[in-house]
Design an enzyme around this catalytic site. Structure first.
Site, PDB file in Angstrom:
ATOM      1  N   LYS A   1       0.841  -1.294  -0.100  1.00 48.81           N
ATOM      2  CA  LYS A   1       0.055  -0.112   0.141  1.00 48.81           C
ATOM      3  C   LYS A   1       1.025   1.292   0.081  1.00 48.81           C
ATOM      4  CE  LYS A   1      -4.233  -2.181   1.811  1.00 48.81           C
ATOM      5  NZ  LYS A   1      -3.758  -3.507   1.694  1.00 48.81           N
TER       6      LYS A   1
HETATM    7  C1  LIG Z   1      -4.426  -4.669   1.453  1.00 48.85           C
HETATM    8  C2  LIG Z   1      -3.744  -6.065   1.262  1.00 48.85           C
HETATM    9  C3  LIG Z   1      -3.873  -6.914   0.310  1.00 48.85           C
HETATM   10  C4  LIG Z   1      -5.231  -6.741  -0.454  1.00 48.85           C
HETATM   11  O1  LIG Z   1      -5.180  -5.841  -1.552  1.00 48.85           O
HETATM   12  P1  LIG Z   1      -6.368  -5.393  -2.725  1.00 48.85           P
HETATM   13  O2  LIG Z   1      -6.012  -4.291  -3.234  1.00 48.85           O
HETATM   14  O3  LIG Z   1      -7.459  -5.041  -1.299  1.00 48.85           O
HETATM   15  O4  LIG Z   1      -6.956  -6.670  -3.066  1.00 48.85           O
HETATM   16  C5  LIG Z   1      -3.197  -8.006   0.243  1.00 48.85           C
HETATM   17  N1  LIG Z   1      -2.125  -8.087   1.134  1.00 48.85           N
HETATM   18  C6  LIG Z   1      -1.680  -7.121   2.021  1.00 48.85           C
HETATM   19  C7  LIG Z   1      -0.438  -7.293   2.809  1.00 48.85           C
HETATM   20  C8  LIG Z   1      -2.518  -6.112   1.811  1.00 48.85           C
HETATM   21  O5  LIG Z   1      -2.187  -5.106   3.007  1.00 48.85           O
END
Ligand SMILES: *Cc1c(COP(=O)(O)O)cnc(C)c1O
Length: 468
Positions: free
Chosen positions: A112
């Protein structure tokens, strides 16, 4: 370039306003009115660029002229300057034709950071240009909160309030939020669950008076700018391994469908991607849908991969929009029915068309732990539970001779140390810059699960700042 809503009745907006709006006024999500297209030669011309140079080339068409190339280049280099690895998103080989892309070298150790670092810069830039200030409010079950705080800290035009469920995020996750010593960062530990936090944030946005008083904004995963920034690492990894002359399969651990949808956009733009393999944990609404053609809600179950413990994948709406030939009214109608009935069928031909591009597999906690241990013993690669689900999903598919399989690793193993230690016997070490995380002072305010008290706390904080 203009942006339109997936539900067809919100006003068209330019990039700046889409960035600040988040959700469209008709409840839909914003998408570009057309896809920028690249020919094979255009893709070839991107070979050899740095991650930052590539980001500028891939993203500029989506900004619709609202930011100059010089200014944007500066924002991009500032965004990725503090990442731990010179490749920003490095690739590791697991087997012949099989790779993992490490998307955990940002400040808070989850993928993120890749979109949010840039989104923080974009917010600050656009707000200053408009002469405005904004209050960003968000709820987190762990990863989003810290990535958003790191992206917004010390920015003059932003105050950020993050609500987390008291006692229900890991110590590493909480400390990554509460030890940020910036005047514009406010952590609220809510005496409730993640759903309570999320309901409270929604209620604040619905309260027009409160929303306008503080110019509320959100950086959750439905924000188009986050998707846009995630397209870059699909181009980056494919170019590193031979695009446009080879084809790629991406395996992605999925929650809100944002990460994998960004890959779908890269494909629309002309990157040679043959398919996506989606990995889910016990919260398998997408896997059940791709298997059966029916999308049916079920209660959220806690797992070792909490960032994927999600019931409704919001960004799936953007994929639906394409499969309904961009008919927003039809999307609004079918999602209305889904909300009423708790299940929905989009029709055989649409389901078949989606299955041409997407496969999906589900893995329980035990299979995930076994795999983390086995992969570490055979390759030396230590994965967190989310990333492991992505790699396992990818391994269910057999690539053709000219296809390369790339799995996206979405979090650093040290972010989920208990599960990783249990699976592998190894205690994953935090990167050097975080080794004092447990000595830093925490700043947070505990509040009861009561909207009145939370709102007056936010009011008083912002009033004090305005008076200062
Ligand atoms: C947010 C997150 C996901 C999921 O990603 P999406 O874009 O919501 O499908 C997977 N792994 C981690 C570590 C995350 O923080």
């Amino acid at each position: 370039m203009k942006y339109i809503s997936t539900r067809g009745s919100a006003p068209e907006l330019a990039f700046d306003d889409v960035l600040l709006a988040g959700l469209a006024r008709d409840g839909g999500l914003y998408v570009p009115d057309s896809w920028p297209k690249m020919s094979k030669a255009d893709v070839r011309n991107l070979q050899g660029l740095t991650y930052q140079e590539l980001a500028v080339r891939v993203i500029m068409p989506f900004l619709g002229g609202s930011i100059s190339e010089d200014e944007f280049s500066q924002m991009v280099s500032d965004s990725y300057a503090h990442f731990d690895h010179p490749a920003v998103a490095p690739l590791k080989q697991l087997a012949p034709g099989q790779w993992v892309a490490e998307l955990f070298h940002g400040p808070t150790l989850a993928f993120k950071d890749y979109p949010l670092q840039l989104v923080g810069q974009l917010f600050d830039h656009v707000l200053k240009k408009k002469g405005e200030k904004a209050t960003i409010i968000g709820a987190t079950s762990g990863d989003t909160g810290s990535a958003a705080i790191e992206a917004c800290r010390d920015r003059d035009a932003i105050e950020i309030f993050i609500l987390h469920p008291k006692g229900r995020v890991s110590d590493v996750q909480r400390r990554q939020m509460t030890t940020v010593a910036s005047e514009n960062v406010h952590n609220i530990a809510l005496e409730g669950t993640f759903d309570d936090c999320q309901d409270m944030v929604k209620a604040m946005f619905v309260d027009e008076n409160f929303r306008d008083r503080h110019n509320l904004s959100a950086v959750n995963s439905i924000n188009w700018a986050r998707i846009m920034a995630q397209i870059v690492y699909y181009f980056w990894t494919a170019l590193s391994l031979g695009a446009p002359d080879r084809k790629f399969i991406y395996a992605v651990p999925t929650g809100n469908f944002g990460n994998v949808y960004a890959g779908y956009v890269a494909r629309k733009m002309g990157l040679p991607i043959s398919k996506f393999v989606v990995g889910s944990n016990a919260n398998d609404i997408l896997t059940r849908f791709f298997d059966s053609g029916e999308m049916a809600m079920s209660p959220v179950k806690p797992t070792l991969s909490p960032s994927m413990d999600i019931q409704i994948s919001s960004n799936f709406e953007r994929l639906l929009f394409e499969h309904y030939r961009r008919d927003g009214a039809a999307v609004a109608k079918v999602l209305d029915k889904f909300r009423r009935d708790g299940k929905i069928n989009f029709g055989q031909s649409r389901w078949r068309a989606m299955r041409k591009n997407f496969e999906s597999y589900r893995f329980g906690d035990n299979a995930t732990k076994d795999f983390i241990g086995e992969l570490f013993r055979t390759t030396g690669e230590l994965l967190d539970p989310h990333s492991a689900i992505g790699v396992m999903a990818g391994q269910q598919t057999v690539p053709a001779d000219d296809e390369v399989l790339i799995a996206l690793a979405t979090a650093h193993p040290a972010k989920f140390p208990a599960a990783v230690e249990e699976a592998s016997g190894i205690v994953p070490a935090l990167p050097q810059r975080l080794t004092d995380l447990f000595d830093r002072e925490e700043r947070l305010h505990t509040l009861p699960n009561d909207i009145g008290q939370v709102c007056s706390y936010i009011d008083s904080k912002l009033l004090k700042k305005a008076a200062a």
